[in-house]
Write an enzyme that holds these catalytic residues in place. Sequence first.
Site: not given
Length: 405
Positions: A54, A109
């Site tokens: 970060y 999916k």
Amino acid sequence: MAAEIVNPRSDSAPDGDDTHGEFFDPAFALHRGGKMEIRATVPVRDRDDLSLAYTPGVAKVCSAIAEHPELVHDYTWKSQVVAVVTDGSAVLGLGDIGAEASLPVMEGKAILFKQFGGVDAVPIALDCRGVDEIVETVARLAPSFGGINLEDISAPRCFEVERKLQERVDIPVFHDDQHGTAVVTLAALRNAARLTGRGLGELRAVISGAGAAGVAIARILVEAGIGDVAVCDRKGIVSAGREDLTDVKRDLAGFTNKAGLSGTLAAALDGADVFIGVSGGTVPEEAVATMAKDALIFAMANPTPEIHPDVAHKYAAVVATGRSDYPNQINNVLAFPGIFAGALQVRASRITEGMKLAAAEALAAVVADELSAECVIPSPFDERVAPAVTAAVAAAARAEGVARR
């Protein structure tokens, strides 16, 4: 029925009370809490790790991408992640069940993308139905993804959504209900024809169903060189002479039915070599009996095929269904993971007809030396499938000039 009724939480049952066991459903147990999670690919163990993952380290990468946008593929997940997008309007055989109810399917999916193609995918269910609303929403989300898999959007809107969205974004847009089904069907039909000593050009096919899958199958069969194909909807053969056709069906009539047939599905089947069912309903046995010798029957409606396999086997040399409990399952999972993996690998801007044809040829080739009446298409668990499709699609993308590396 609420999940807590069908599958009560084990940690909420009264002490010694096991009566809830009679309501237990393993499907609810598996789905509790969803089927996916996000995991980091880098460690964050201490201050140094944090400063790299970060701030301030991330700022260097952001600045580099701002100056050279193509670096987004190298330094973010974009080049390996697909959005699985639906509006919940045509979910499996359940129909229009809405965005939230579609999420278990979209999660499923996404895990298939990962399991069978090594592709990360994020399920996105949209609370909007207008074509332009869907296109605008997905186009605004597109910078986060390397590809868009449209899923379970009802016809005819799905055609327009796909077309308009591909015009808006420079990443692949692929409506799996159309093209995944078409690719696998073509692969199986190539092998079935070969097994019976014929080429595609010698076959006359009949497709029952003029929705998303039926239109896409007709298009890819024509592209692949089928002798002729007629498509039937609820009113019969889609032909240029009909005055009730939508724009999609009018276009369909323009490149199918070279024989100029008219009338019912039964009329189309008389002497036909191939039946492909993507519509539901039931085809009378007497109509099946009029098909040509060594017919090829792909009755793919789920859970009830248009022609039951027991009936189909009386007249057909090869029978395929959409079900996993019969041989020759026409399953989209054989196509979409490898197609997207190949497209992402070369950072393709779109998925072309040539890439779909290459996927079908590669898929058929996986079992080309193992052909039998019960094996014209590989199992989804055949580990040769994804690498073969991925390589073929990547090569086709380069050949067609849509690859960016």
